[in-house]
Design a protein around this motif. Structure first.
Motif, PDB file in Angstrom:
ATOM      1  N   ASP A 193       0.738  -1.017   0.414  1.00  0.00           N
ATOM      2  CA  ASP A 193      -0.260   0.031   0.132  1.00  0.00           C
ATOM      3  C   ASP A 193       1.072   1.315  -0.340  1.00  0.00           C
ATOM      4  OD1 ASP A 193      -2.140  -1.476   0.045  1.00  0.00           O
ATOM      5  OD2 ASP A 193      -2.043  -1.290   2.174  1.00  0.00           O
ATOM      6  N   VAL A 194       0.501   2.183  -0.948  1.00  0.00           N
ATOM      7  CA  VAL A 194       1.177   3.360  -0.592  1.00  0.00           C
ATOM      8  C   VAL A 194       0.470   4.977  -1.107  1.00  0.00           C
ATOM      9  CG1 VAL A 194       3.374   4.531  -2.548  1.00  0.00           C
ATOM     10  CG2 VAL A 194       2.611   2.686  -2.492  1.00  0.00           C
ATOM     11  N   GLU A 195       0.718   5.190   0.226  1.00  0.00           N
ATOM     12  CA  GLU A 195      -0.215   6.299   0.549  1.00  0.00           C
ATOM     13  C   GLU A 195      -0.076   7.654  -0.640  1.00  0.00           C
ATOM     14  OE1 GLU A 195      -0.975   9.526   4.425  1.00  0.00           O
ATOM     15  OE2 GLU A 195       1.046   8.182   4.285  1.00  0.00           O
ATOM     16  N   THR A 196      -0.972   8.603  -0.768  1.00  0.00           N
ATOM     17  CA  THR A 196      -1.360   9.594  -1.749  1.00  0.00           C
ATOM     18  C   THR A 196      -0.022  10.442  -1.257  1.00  0.00           C
ATOM     19  OG1 THR A 196      -2.986  10.647  -1.344  1.00  0.00           O
ATOM     20  CG2 THR A 196      -3.047   8.863  -2.722  1.00  0.00           C
ATOM     21  N   LEU A 197       0.420  11.142  -2.356  1.00  0.00           N
ATOM     22  CA  LEU A 197       1.606  12.189  -2.155  1.00  0.00           C
ATOM     23  C   LEU A 197       0.686  14.100  -1.489  1.00  0.00           C
ATOM     24  CD1 LEU A 197       3.205  12.419  -5.314  1.00  0.00           C
ATOM     25  CD2 LEU A 197       4.334  11.573  -3.209  1.00  0.00           C
ATOM     26  N   ASP A 198       1.415  13.669  -0.173  1.00  0.00           N
ATOM     27  CA  ASP A 198       0.757  14.961   0.418  1.00  0.00           C
ATOM     28  C   ASP A 198      -0.625  15.485   0.278  1.00  0.00           C
ATOM     29  OD1 ASP A 198       3.063  15.876   0.385  1.00  0.00           O
ATOM     30  OD2 ASP A 198       3.143  16.693  -1.952  1.00  0.00           O
ATOM     31  N   GLY A 199      -1.395  14.464   0.911  1.00  0.00           N
ATOM     32  CA  GLY A 199      -2.815  14.435   0.857  1.00  0.00           C
ATOM     33  C   GLY A 199      -3.558  14.336  -0.326  1.00  0.00           C
ATOM     34  N   ASN A 200      -3.142  13.775  -1.535  1.00  0.00           N
ATOM     35  CA  ASN A 200      -3.438  14.465  -2.690  1.00  0.00           C
ATOM     36  C   ASN A 200      -4.755  13.611  -2.783  1.00  0.00           C
ATOM     37  OD1 ASN A 200      -1.901  16.496  -3.803  1.00  0.00           O
ATOM     38  ND2 ASN A 200      -1.059  14.366  -5.323  1.00  0.00           N
ATOM     39  N   THR A 201      -5.541  14.647  -3.585  1.00  0.00           N
ATOM     40  CA  THR A 201      -6.688  13.043  -3.717  1.00  0.00           C
ATOM     41  C   THR A 201      -6.468  12.477  -5.248  1.00  0.00           C
ATOM     42  OG1 THR A 201      -8.693  14.231  -5.846  1.00  0.00           O
ATOM     43  CG2 THR A 201      -8.501  14.680  -3.486  1.00  0.00           C
ATOM     44  N   GLU A 203      -7.058  12.169  -8.309  1.00  0.00           N
ATOM     45  CA  GLU A 203      -6.775  13.044  -9.285  1.00  0.00           C
ATOM     46  C   GLU A 203      -6.010  13.860  -8.955  1.00  0.00           C
ATOM     47  OE1 GLU A 203     -10.013  12.130  -7.386  1.00  0.00           O
ATOM     48  OE2 GLU A 203     -11.303  12.025  -8.175  1.00  0.00           O
ATOM     49  N   GLU A 204      -5.976  14.487  -8.618  1.00  0.00           N
ATOM     50  CA  GLU A 204      -4.363  15.068  -7.832  1.00  0.00           C
ATOM     51  C   GLU A 204      -2.934  14.595  -8.040  1.00  0.00           C
ATOM     52  OE1 GLU A 204      -6.532  18.642  -4.970  1.00  0.00           O
ATOM     53  OE2 GLU A 204      -5.263  16.778  -4.138  1.00  0.00           O
ATOM     54  N   GLU A 205      -3.157  13.557  -8.284  1.00  0.00           N
ATOM     55  CA  GLU A 205      -2.054  12.753  -8.232  1.00  0.00           C
ATOM     56  C   GLU A 205      -0.910  12.735  -9.912  1.00  0.00           C
ATOM     57  OE1 GLU A 205      -1.099  11.818  -5.259  1.00  0.00           O
ATOM     58  OE2 GLU A 205      -0.700  10.024  -5.470  1.00  0.00           O
ATOM     59  N   PRO A 206      -0.054  12.821  -9.486  1.00  0.00           N
ATOM     60  CA  PRO A 206       0.729  13.268 -10.752  1.00  0.00           C
ATOM     61  C   PRO A 206       1.208  11.566 -11.653  1.00  0.00           C
ATOM     62  CG  PRO A 206       2.184  12.513  -9.050  1.00  0.00           C
ATOM     63  CD  PRO A 206       1.409  12.726  -8.500  1.00  0.00           C
ATOM     64  N   ILE A 207       1.158  10.756 -11.326  1.00  0.00           N
ATOM     65  CA  ILE A 207       0.976   9.214 -12.271  1.00  0.00           C
ATOM     66  C   ILE A 207      -1.324   9.047 -12.227  1.00  0.00           C
ATOM     67  CG2 ILE A 207       2.196   7.819 -11.744  1.00  0.00           C
ATOM     68  CD1 ILE A 207       0.993   7.214  -9.130  1.00  0.00           C
ATOM     69  N   PRO A 208      -1.387   8.766 -14.044  1.00  0.00           N
ATOM     70  CA  PRO A 208      -2.814   8.798 -14.002  1.00  0.00           C
ATOM     71  C   PRO A 208      -3.682   7.656 -13.165  1.00  0.00           C
ATOM     72  CG  PRO A 208      -1.140   7.731 -15.896  1.00  0.00           C
ATOM     73  CD  PRO A 208      -0.613   8.440 -14.485  1.00  0.00           C
ATOM     74  N   PHE A 209      -5.231   8.466 -13.165  1.00  0.00           N
ATOM     75  CA  PHE A 209      -6.183   7.707 -12.910  1.00  0.00           C
ATOM     76  C   PHE A 209      -6.388   6.136 -13.172  1.00  0.00           C
ATOM     77  CE2 PHE A 209     -10.801   8.841 -10.878  1.00  0.00           C
ATOM     78  CZ  PHE A 209     -10.542   7.782  -9.688  1.00  0.00           C
ATOM     79  N   MET A 226       0.338  -5.254 -11.265  1.00  0.00           N
ATOM     80  CA  MET A 226      -0.864  -3.605 -11.099  1.00  0.00           C
ATOM     81  C   MET A 226      -0.883  -3.095 -10.238  1.00  0.00           C
ATOM     82  SD  MET A 226      -5.108  -6.086 -11.063  1.00  0.00           S
ATOM     83  CE  MET A 226      -4.433  -6.790  -9.079  1.00  0.00           C
ATOM     84  N   LEU A 227      -1.282  -2.378 -10.844  1.00  0.00           N
ATOM     85  CA  LEU A 227      -1.635  -0.888  -9.929  1.00  0.00           C
ATOM     86  C   LEU A 227      -3.043  -0.351  -9.517  1.00  0.00           C
ATOM     87  CD1 LEU A 227       0.342   1.317  -7.817  1.00  0.00           C
ATOM     88  CD2 LEU A 227       0.472   2.648 -10.477  1.00  0.00           C
ATOM     89  N   VAL A 228      -3.373  -0.156  -8.732  1.00  0.00           N
ATOM     90  CA  VAL A 228      -4.745  -0.143  -8.213  1.00  0.00           C
ATOM     91  C   VAL A 228      -5.369   1.409  -7.343  1.00  0.00           C
ATOM     92  CG1 VAL A 228      -7.583  -1.242  -8.290  1.00  0.00           C
ATOM     93  CG2 VAL A 228      -5.532  -2.434  -8.962  1.00  0.00           C
ATOM     94  N   PRO A 229      -6.318   2.425  -7.644  1.00  0.00           N
ATOM     95  CA  PRO A 229      -6.342   3.017  -6.596  1.00  0.00           C
ATOM     96  C   PRO A 229      -7.424   2.873  -5.843  1.00  0.00           C
ATOM     97  CG  PRO A 229      -7.062   3.828  -9.179  1.00  0.00           C
ATOM     98  CD  PRO A 229      -6.478   1.977  -9.193  1.00  0.00           C
ATOM     99  N   PHE A 230      -6.656   3.351  -4.347  1.00  0.00           N
ATOM    100  CA  PHE A 230      -7.692   3.180  -4.053  1.00  0.00           C
ATOM    101  C   PHE A 230      -8.716   4.407  -3.582  1.00  0.00           C
ATOM    102  CE2 PHE A 230      -4.620   1.329  -1.779  1.00  0.00           C
ATOM    103  CZ  PHE A 230      -5.262   1.694  -0.432  1.00  0.00           C
ATOM    104  N   SER A 231      -9.322   5.041  -2.371  1.00  0.00           N
ATOM    105  CA  SER A 231      -8.783   5.840  -1.547  1.00  0.00           C
ATOM    106  C   SER A 231      -8.405   6.542  -0.906  1.00  0.00           C
ATOM    107  CB  SER A 231     -10.510   6.355  -0.815  1.00  0.00           C
ATOM    108  OG  SER A 231     -11.216   5.550   0.074  1.00  0.00           O
ATOM    109  N   GLY A 232      -6.987   7.332  -1.324  1.00  0.00           N
ATOM    110  CA  GLY A 232      -6.083   7.273   0.181  1.00  0.00           C
ATOM    111  C   GLY A 232      -5.255   7.270  -0.412  1.00  0.00           C
ATOM    112  N   GLY A 233      -4.289   5.885  -1.540  1.00  0.00           N
ATOM    113  CA  GLY A 233      -3.520   5.729  -2.519  1.00  0.00           C
ATOM    114  C   GLY A 233      -3.572   4.611  -3.236  1.00  0.00           C
ATOM    115  N   TRP A 234      -2.619   3.750  -3.378  1.00  0.00           N
ATOM    116  CA  TRP A 234      -2.555   3.400  -4.290  1.00  0.00           C
ATOM    117  C   TRP A 234      -2.389   1.664  -3.840  1.00  0.00           C
ATOM    118  CZ3 TRP A 234      -3.424   5.426  -9.058  1.00  0.00           C
ATOM    119  CH2 TRP A 234      -3.601   5.828  -8.976  1.00  0.00           C
TER     120      TRP A 234
END
Ligand SMILES: Cc1cc2nc3c(=O)[nH]c(=O)nc-3n(C[C@H](O)[C@H](O)[C@H](O)COP(=O)(O)OP(=O)(O)OC[C@H]3O[C@@H](n4cnc5c(N)ncnc54)[C@H](O)[C@@H]3O)c2cc1C
Length: 414
Positions: A193-201, A203-209, A226-234
């Protein structure tokens, strides 16, 4: 005549998603209930685990506690894009204008299991359903009239029915003499599990949603990723190669290297949780005890590989159906009717478990498959993907196995 006293709470062993759903579903059917949980109240449930909640699960939760399904939708996210890459080259990409569909509930939502469980706890609190913490079930004795339970805190309990939702190591399953049958994946899988950057949503992340599957990813030394987004992280899944040492692959240093290569340097310090799995594909040889007073549900009854996300989703379906069976059985005027309800539960959910294990197994075989036919099929699909969308779509779809729900009849009449 049935001798059940429905003023006595039906006990549920385990306060995981299965046990909490079972308690909500019993309450919704007018049956008093309480949960016996082995852990302490201040426990920490690590890892994102079941991040993919199917629309049917949302509807089940909403039906049992109005607002719960909607809360999960509000907390979760629906990614709009599926993308598949083959050894560094894009082979499939599809973006949906309305990825959740236009129904009352989206086709799925993606959020960490700990958030799902938080909302289930709130629902139980709201309804005044007790969880008895530090009360792991140690012994279970069933008779034709009910169940006697002893817990680790030294207490003894009488209950008309017991739902065993105490997870893969289920004491309830062992106490009723039921055993897991099945096997284990050959390869190990690393889940990070990898947290989003600086509390980003997201959609605000530099890697595609998007949900990304990368076959033989060069940045992961030729492993599937496999890389999958979920609320708060990847969620990053890495499939070990046959001769990998999983402990070495999952070491801090190696994980930081993978995250740097796959996601970017800025994510390296955001790793929250790493875990190594060989997945079991097993089903209990009976979901009920001899007196039809104890029902196994969720991971107490079956374990499966997570590809296709049938794990927690099928646990919630078990819990809902176990509660229905108990609600009917507890009010039945004839013992034979009560027994039949419980047996029908077992027949339906054993069938569902077989189907789900088989479906997850197809995904696992595909992912691990190194037979000439499987390898050739993937290679051919990759080589045709530029010309035929269906070839790319095959590569995009296959890692998750079939999409269908188990084919279970609505009645046991034919
Ligand atoms: C890495 C990973 C990824 C996953 N991804 C997905 C996914 O994307 N989608 C999906 O649907 N599923 C997924 N799953 C599966 C999902 O996490 C499980 O299916 C789900 O947690 C099982 O719920 P449960 O309530 O049956 O068991 P658990 O969550 O294990 O809960 C069992 C509870 O019983 C308690 N307990 C244990 N022993 C006793 C006892 N003797 N007496 C009383 N209580 C006891 C435990 O403390 C616990 O609270 C994933 C799992 C893993 C490991």
């Amino acid at each position: 005549m049935s001798s059940t006293d429905i003023d006595q709470p039906v006990l549920v062993a385990g306060a995981g998603p299965t046990g909490m759903t079972a308690a909500l579903a019993l309450h919704a059917r007018g049956i008093p209930t309480a949960i016996l949980e082995a852990d302490s109240e201040d426990r920490d449930r690590a890892g994102s685990r079941a991040i993919y909640v199917h629309g049917s699960t949302l509807k089940t939760l909403e039906r049992n506690y109005p607002g719960l399904g909607k809360d999960l939708v509000d907390e979760g996210l629906v990614w709009p894009t599926r993308r598949t890459v083959w050894r560094g080259k894009d082979v499939f990409e599809r973006t949906y204008d309305n990825p959740g569909g236009s129904g009352e509930f989206p086709h799925f939502t993606s959020l960490p299991q700990v958030t799902t469980e938080k909302y289930m706890h709130e629902a139980l609190d709201d309804l005044g359903i007790d969880i008895h913490w530090d009360a792991g079930v140690e012994s279970v004795e069933s008779t034709p009239d009910g169940v006697h339970v002893e817990t680790a805190d030294g207490r003894e309990w009488e209950t008309p029915y017991l739902i065993g939702a105490d997870g893969g190591g289920s004491a309830v399953r062992k106490e009723i003499g039921s055993e897991f049958e099945g096997d284990q994946s050959e390869n190990s899988f690393i889940i990070v599990d990898v947290e989003t950057l600086d509390g980003n949503t997201i959609e605000e992340e530099p890697i595609p949603f998007e949900r990304l599957f990368h076959y033989d990813a060069p940045e992961a030394g030729g492993r599937n990723v496999m890389l999958v987004p979920f609320s708060g992280g990847w969620r990053l899944d890495i499939q070990c190669l046959g001769d990998d040492d999983p402990e070495e692959i999952a070491s801090d240093e190696q994980m930081r290297e993978f995250v740097r290569e796959i996601m970017g340097e800025e994510y390296v310090d955001n790793i929250q949780w790493t875990s190594t799995y060989k997945f079991l594909q097993v089903i209990a040889d009976s979901f009920v005890d001899e007196h039809r007073r104890v029902l196994l549900a969720g991971e107490a009854a079956h374990l499966l590989a997570p590809f296709g996300a049938r794990g927690m989703n099928s646990c919630v379906a078990d819990a809902d159906e176990a509660a229905s069976a108990v609600a009917v059985a507890a009010r039945a005027r004839q013992d034979a009717v009560a027994r039949n309800e419980v047996e029908l539960y077992a027949a339906r959910r054993e069938r569902a478990a077989e189907y789900n294990v088989d479906a997850a197994g197809q995904a696992l075989d595909y992912l691990q498959g190194d037979t000439p036919v499987t390898v050739l099929r993937k290679e051919v699909a990759a080589s045709l993907a530029d010309h035929f969308e269906s070839a790319g779509e095959y590569l995009d779809d296959a890692p998750y196995g079939p999409h269908d729900a188990p084919p279970i009849a609505a009645t046991g009449n034919y």
